[in-house]
Scaffold this motif. Sequence first.
Motif, PDB file in Angstrom:
ATOM      1  N   GLY A 240      38.460   1.725  58.605  1.00  0.00           N
ATOM      2  CA  GLY A 240      38.132   3.106  58.247  1.00  0.00           C
ATOM      3  C   GLY A 240      38.218   3.339  56.746  1.00  0.00           C
TER       4      GLY A 240
ATOM      5  N   HIS B  18      38.109   0.956  54.410  1.00  0.00           N
ATOM      6  CA  HIS B  18      37.157   0.065  53.745  1.00  0.00           C
ATOM      7  C   HIS B  18      35.744   0.652  53.756  1.00  0.00           C
ATOM      8  N   THR B  19      35.384   1.306  54.854  1.00  0.00           N
ATOM      9  CA  THR B  19      34.028   1.864  54.975  1.00  0.00           C
ATOM     10  C   THR B  19      33.969   3.320  54.489  1.00  0.00           C
ATOM     11  N   ASN B  20      35.128   3.805  53.977  1.00  0.00           N
ATOM     12  CA  ASN B  20      35.214   5.190  53.510  1.00  0.00           C
ATOM     13  C   ASN B  20      35.044   6.238  54.599  1.00  0.00           C
ATOM     14  N   ILE B  21      35.102   5.830  55.866  1.00  0.00           N
ATOM     15  CA  ILE B  21      35.047   6.811  56.954  1.00  0.00           C
ATOM     16  C   ILE B  21      36.342   7.631  56.930  1.00  0.00           C
ATOM     17  N   ILE B  22      37.464   6.925  56.642  1.00  0.00           N
ATOM     18  CA  ILE B  22      38.730   7.627  56.436  1.00  0.00           C
ATOM     19  C   ILE B  22      39.026   7.574  54.935  1.00  0.00           C
ATOM     20  N   PRO B  23      39.001   8.727  54.234  1.00  0.00           N
ATOM     21  CA  PRO B  23      39.330   8.704  52.798  1.00  0.00           C
ATOM     22  C   PRO B  23      40.814   8.380  52.605  1.00  0.00           C
TER      23      PRO B  23
END
Lengths: 228, 125
Positions: free
Chosen positions: B50, B52-57
């Motif tokens: 999350g 790494h993919t910026n889905i979770i800031p």
Amino acid sequence: MQNIGITLLFIVLTIGLFWFMRNLYQRYPFAFFHPVLTTTIVICVLLVQLQIPYTTYMEGGQWLERLLGPAVVALAYPLYNQRTVMMRYKEAIILGISTGLITAMGSIILFAKLYKIEKEMIYTLLPKSMTTPVAIQLSESISGIPTLTAVFVMIAGFSGIIIGPLVMKWTGIEQPIGKGLALGSAAHALGIAKSTEYGELALSMASVSMTLSAIMGAFVGPILVYII
Amino acid sequence: MKKKIYIKILLILVQIIFLYGLSILGNLIVSLLNLPIPGSIVGLLLLFMGLHTNIIPVTFIQEGAGFILVVLPLFLIPSTVGVIEYPELLSIRGVMLILMVMVSTFLTMIIVGRVSTFREKKEEV
């Protein structure tokens, strides 16, 4: 009503003692003053002296133990912060932690076969190089005895930071990368604390290798259990 | 000033609840797939992906994660206190097990240290 009192009492007692022991450790940072060690000893002595069974203590203790789950999840955060260093030294890291994992778990299985140790104890010993929160949870998953696993993890950690530096000296492990990886994959969080003495790079390596070997170990451990 | 502290405490609490949620989600996945691994490790991987993919800031978890990692050793104590249930650890067999753990630890350190040092030297050449 009485139960809630006991629950609260043990939670407050554990937190209070831990807080006190942590301050003590900050003032006298010797390995044997490690707050987990000292708090555990004091609580054990109290329980034995007052003849309180462990299950009674756990009425409060279980609430603290439940926070191990989110704490393990939180380990992703320092790993994410180290991703640049991780990518830069990826070959040494992958090579180091995979051979480390094979040695750590393989030697236990070998000794266990040699001395005819029963399965339950092998499962208990298998996670001993991993960081304690993961080791406890893995031990539970593969039907070991989590409490004893926690004790063995501490023994691995303390021997790794007290005698480990001598062992590394005798075997010519001098570079910060090697030292950091060795400490992180064999002596987990205690190893990370020790690695600060060898500089920034060793610290990063120890921190990355602790988390990565815990993740890898959580997958490899159950496979080994299935094989043996 | 005081208000700021309250907001920070609230932030830490909310973020820890979020981490708890991830750990529960991990447990759920593990039990659905019938895997013998700890659910929290799956939660860790989910959080890492999350982030790494910026889905979770990062700002969404950093206060809570930082705090829970600082106090983590506290959560180990209920398990380590359980050692009072196993006085046989102080037997000859117990000492043998302890020695096994120590030898295995040193072997691991030597192998990891040597292997990565070898790698490092090779890269220098």
